[in-house]
Scaffold this motif. Sequence first.
Motif, PDB file in Angstrom:
ATOM      1  N   GLY A   8     102.678  32.376  97.763  1.00  0.00           N
ATOM      2  CA  GLY A   8     101.364  33.015  97.736  1.00  0.00           C
ATOM      3  C   GLY A   8     100.374  32.076  98.391  1.00  0.00           C
ATOM      4  O   GLY A   8     100.353  30.876  98.083  1.00  0.00           O
ATOM      5  N   ASN A   9      99.605  32.591  99.334  1.00  0.00           N
ATOM      6  CA  ASN A   9      98.542  31.799  99.951  1.00  0.00           C
ATOM      7  C   ASN A   9      97.225  32.388  99.469  1.00  0.00           C
ATOM      8  O   ASN A   9      96.820  33.457  99.914  1.00  0.00           O
ATOM      9  N   TRP A  10      96.598  31.665  98.551  1.00  0.00           N
ATOM     10  CA  TRP A  10      95.359  32.193  97.961  1.00  0.00           C
ATOM     11  C   TRP A  10      94.162  32.102  98.902  1.00  0.00           C
ATOM     12  O   TRP A  10      93.094  32.626  98.605  1.00  0.00           O
ATOM     13  N   LYS A  11      94.312  31.374  99.999  1.00  0.00           N
ATOM     14  CA  LYS A  11      93.184  31.173 100.935  1.00  0.00           C
ATOM     15  C   LYS A  11      91.967  30.662 100.137  1.00  0.00           C
ATOM     16  O   LYS A  11      92.169  29.881  99.204  1.00  0.00           O
ATOM     17  N   MET A  12      90.751  31.118 100.449  1.00  0.00           N
ATOM     18  CA  MET A  12      89.587  30.572  99.738  1.00  0.00           C
ATOM     19  C   MET A  12      89.189  31.506  98.592  1.00  0.00           C
ATOM     20  O   MET A  12      88.114  32.120  98.594  1.00  0.00           O
ATOM     21  N   GLY A  93      99.039  24.866 109.984  1.00  0.00           N
ATOM     22  CA  GLY A  93      98.856  25.669 111.191  1.00  0.00           C
ATOM     23  C   GLY A  93      98.707  27.158 110.946  1.00  0.00           C
ATOM     24  O   GLY A  93      99.055  27.972 111.816  1.00  0.00           O
ATOM     25  N   HIS A  94      98.154  27.524 109.781  1.00  0.00           N
ATOM     26  CA  HIS A  94      97.884  28.956 109.564  1.00  0.00           C
ATOM     27  C   HIS A  94      96.974  29.452 110.692  1.00  0.00           C
ATOM     28  O   HIS A  94      96.102  28.707 111.169  1.00  0.00           O
ATOM     29  N   SER A  95      97.135  30.684 111.101  1.00  0.00           N
ATOM     30  CA  SER A  95      96.350  31.192 112.242  1.00  0.00           C
ATOM     31  C   SER A  95      94.852  31.135 111.973  1.00  0.00           C
ATOM     32  O   SER A  95      94.058  30.996 112.911  1.00  0.00           O
ATOM     33  N   TYR A 165     106.609  33.289 110.025  1.00  0.00           N
ATOM     34  CA  TYR A 165     106.224  34.085 111.198  1.00  0.00           C
ATOM     35  C   TYR A 165     105.180  35.099 110.749  1.00  0.00           C
ATOM     36  O   TYR A 165     105.470  36.000 109.956  1.00  0.00           O
ATOM     37  N   GLU A 166     103.957  34.913 111.245  1.00  0.00           N
ATOM     38  CA  GLU A 166     102.862  35.797 110.864  1.00  0.00           C
ATOM     39  C   GLU A 166     102.177  36.351 112.110  1.00  0.00           C
ATOM     40  O   GLU A 166     101.351  35.658 112.722  1.00  0.00           O
ATOM     41  N   PRO A 167     102.528  37.578 112.508  1.00  0.00           N
ATOM     42  CA  PRO A 167     101.794  38.179 113.625  1.00  0.00           C
ATOM     43  C   PRO A 167     100.330  38.318 113.202  1.00  0.00           C
ATOM     44  O   PRO A 167     100.036  38.891 112.149  1.00  0.00           O
ATOM     45  N   TRP A 169      97.816  40.025 114.093  1.00  0.00           N
ATOM     46  CA  TRP A 169      97.254  41.370 113.957  1.00  0.00           C
ATOM     47  C   TRP A 169      97.681  42.031 112.630  1.00  0.00           C
ATOM     48  O   TRP A 169      97.127  43.053 112.238  1.00  0.00           O
ATOM     49  N   ALA A 170      98.635  41.439 111.939  1.00  0.00           N
ATOM     50  CA  ALA A 170      99.118  42.035 110.682  1.00  0.00           C
ATOM     51  C   ALA A 170      98.526  41.361 109.453  1.00  0.00           C
ATOM     52  O   ALA A 170      98.768  41.795 108.328  1.00  0.00           O
ATOM     53  N   ILE A 171      97.736  40.306 109.672  1.00  0.00           N
ATOM     54  CA  ILE A 171      97.217  39.546 108.529  1.00  0.00           C
ATOM     55  C   ILE A 171      95.991  40.230 107.939  1.00  0.00           C
ATOM     56  O   ILE A 171      94.979  40.395 108.612  1.00  0.00           O
ATOM     57  N   GLY A 172      96.112  40.621 106.682  1.00  0.00           N
ATOM     58  CA  GLY A 172      94.991  41.205 105.960  1.00  0.00           C
ATOM     59  C   GLY A 172      94.525  42.545 106.490  1.00  0.00           C
ATOM     60  O   GLY A 172      93.437  43.009 106.157  1.00  0.00           O
ATOM     61  N   THR A 173      95.337  43.171 107.315  1.00  0.00           N
ATOM     62  CA  THR A 173      94.903  44.410 107.961  1.00  0.00           C
ATOM     63  C   THR A 173      95.577  45.648 107.370  1.00  0.00           C
ATOM     64  O   THR A 173      95.167  46.767 107.650  1.00  0.00           O
ATOM     65  N   GLY A 210     105.137  37.005 107.244  1.00  0.00           N
ATOM     66  CA  GLY A 210     103.846  37.141 106.577  1.00  0.00           C
ATOM     67  C   GLY A 210     102.971  38.114 107.336  1.00  0.00           C
ATOM     68  O   GLY A 210     103.020  38.174 108.579  1.00  0.00           O
ATOM     69  N   GLY A 211     102.177  38.877 106.609  1.00  0.00           N
ATOM     70  CA  GLY A 211     101.274  39.861 107.236  1.00  0.00           C
ATOM     71  C   GLY A 211     101.353  41.161 106.476  1.00  0.00           C
ATOM     72  O   GLY A 211     102.278  41.943 106.678  1.00  0.00           O
ATOM     73  N   SER A 212     100.408  41.341 105.535  1.00  0.00           N
ATOM     74  CA  SER A 212     100.332  42.574 104.735  1.00  0.00           C
ATOM     75  C   SER A 212     101.617  42.865 103.948  1.00  0.00           C
ATOM     76  O   SER A 212     102.013  44.014 103.822  1.00  0.00           O
ATOM     77  N   VAL A 213     102.251  41.806 103.445  1.00  0.00           N
ATOM     78  CA  VAL A 213     103.393  42.014 102.539  1.00  0.00           C
ATOM     79  C   VAL A 213     102.836  42.381 101.166  1.00  0.00           C
ATOM     80  O   VAL A 213     101.859  41.802 100.697  1.00  0.00           O
ATOM     81  N   ALA A 230     108.632  35.511 102.083  1.00  0.00           N
ATOM     82  CA  ALA A 230     107.347  35.985 102.595  1.00  0.00           C
ATOM     83  C   ALA A 230     106.239  35.010 102.248  1.00  0.00           C
ATOM     84  O   ALA A 230     106.276  34.350 101.199  1.00  0.00           O
ATOM     85  N   LEU A 231     105.267  34.911 103.148  1.00  0.00           N
ATOM     86  CA  LEU A 231     104.025  34.193 102.883  1.00  0.00           C
ATOM     87  C   LEU A 231     102.975  35.285 102.698  1.00  0.00           C
ATOM     88  O   LEU A 231     102.717  36.067 103.614  1.00  0.00           O
ATOM     89  N   VAL A 232     102.422  35.345 101.496  1.00  0.00           N
ATOM     90  CA  VAL A 232     101.611  36.505 101.117  1.00  0.00           C
ATOM     91  C   VAL A 232     100.187  36.092 100.762  1.00  0.00           C
ATOM     92  O   VAL A 232      99.994  35.181  99.941  1.00  0.00           O
ATOM     93  N   GLY A 233      99.219  36.756 101.369  1.00  0.00           N
ATOM     94  CA  GLY A 233      97.825  36.481 101.072  1.00  0.00           C
ATOM     95  C   GLY A 233      97.321  37.378  99.946  1.00  0.00           C
ATOM     96  O   GLY A 233      97.549  37.125  98.765  1.00  0.00           O
ATOM     97  N   GLY A 234      96.670  38.462 100.318  1.00  0.00           N
ATOM     98  CA  GLY A 234      95.990  39.353  99.369  1.00  0.00           C
ATOM     99  C   GLY A 234      96.815  39.748  98.151  1.00  0.00           C
ATOM    100  O   GLY A 234      96.322  39.704  97.006  1.00  0.00           O
ATOM    101  N   ALA A 235      98.071  40.108  98.369  1.00  0.00           N
ATOM    102  CA  ALA A 235      98.892  40.617  97.257  1.00  0.00           C
ATOM    103  C   ALA A 235      99.405  39.519  96.331  1.00  0.00           C
ATOM    104  O   ALA A 235     100.115  39.801  95.368  1.00  0.00           O
TER     105      ALA A 235
HETATM  106  O1  LIG Z   1      99.186  33.437 104.607  1.00  0.00           O
HETATM  107  C1  LIG Z   1      99.238  34.656 104.412  1.00  0.00           C
HETATM  108  C2  LIG Z   1      98.969  35.569 105.475  1.00  0.00           C
HETATM  109  O2  LIG Z   1      97.860  35.221 106.211  1.00  0.00           O
HETATM  110  C3  LIG Z   1      99.080  37.012 105.127  1.00  0.00           C
HETATM  111  O3  LIG Z   1      97.937  37.494 104.482  1.00  0.00           O
HETATM  112  P1  LIG Z   1      97.963  38.991 103.901  1.00  0.00           P
HETATM  113  O4  LIG Z   1      99.181  39.066 103.014  1.00  0.00           O
HETATM  114  O5  LIG Z   1      96.691  39.113 103.131  1.00  0.00           O
HETATM  115  O6  LIG Z   1      98.080  39.901 105.069  1.00  0.00           O
END
Ligand SMILES: O=C[C@H](O)COP(=O)(O)O
Length: 250
Positions: A8-12, A93-95, A165-167, A169-173, A210-213, A230-235
């Motif tokens: 899980g990547n909680w970001k900020m 190196g997160h995008s 591998y995180e395209p 265009w798929a991150i958080g979209t 990773g990307g909207s998993v 998976a590397l997962v942000g929002g979920a």
């Molecule tokens: O590090 C996680 C990714 O940026 C994916 O984020 P997401 O699951 O919110 O699309």
Amino acid sequence: MRKPIIAGNWKMFKTVQEAVSFAEGVKGKAEIEGVESVICAPFTSLPALTEALKGTSIKIGAQNLHWEDQGAFTGEISGVMLKDLGVHYVIIGHSERRAYFAETDETVNKKVHAAFKHGLTPIVCVGEKLEEREAGQTKSVCKEQTDAALKGLTAEQAAQTVIAYEPIWAIGTGKSSTSADANEVISYIREQVAAAFGADTAAKIRIQYGGSVKPENVAEYMGQSDIDGALVGGASLEPASYIQLVEGAK
Ligand SMILES: O=C[C@H](O)COP(=O)(O)O
């Protein structure tokens, strides 16, 4: 046999109190035999989170580090400091860091070496922008980023690295890559690892998508031959959802 890894990547997101309350919610639940479970939290929550999850199988990760051990680098955190907190993983190196904080392939490589120097496992992010995908450059971009990130590592270190591998265009979209497309790119990345470090290393390195998993689609990705997690942000932000992601990786 590669052990699946859900990170899980909680970001900020999350205060210390919110992080501790999340930990209470996932203890004993996001711990499934045969699946590695990792939470990558903001620096501020790392001490409380390591304490709250002590004795569990859930590992803690950071989201960045500086390549130097110490020095006049205002606002930065080093591998020495992360190790001191009991952190095991670090996203590199997160995008979002490449786009907003000027990270380059060169600094990503320096950070990967710094992580190994301090016994941290890097989760290295690679992936193409939408315009690069549309121009048919997905594989060349991923090859360039992967080769640069792993440059100078031993085969043993490369085998321990996790690539996400995180395209972009798929991150958080909500627009996730199809599992077949993601698998094709990931198996291509694995071929690049084989070319650089040998087939044995390529068979061991874990590569996530990773990307909207989400809990609803994680099993589909995990069903693919080359996707190891998976590397997962929002979920990953809510305990119930995070537990389902870990369960879905089994
Ligand atoms: O590090 C996680 C990714 O940026 C994916 O984020 P997401 O699951 O919110 O699309």
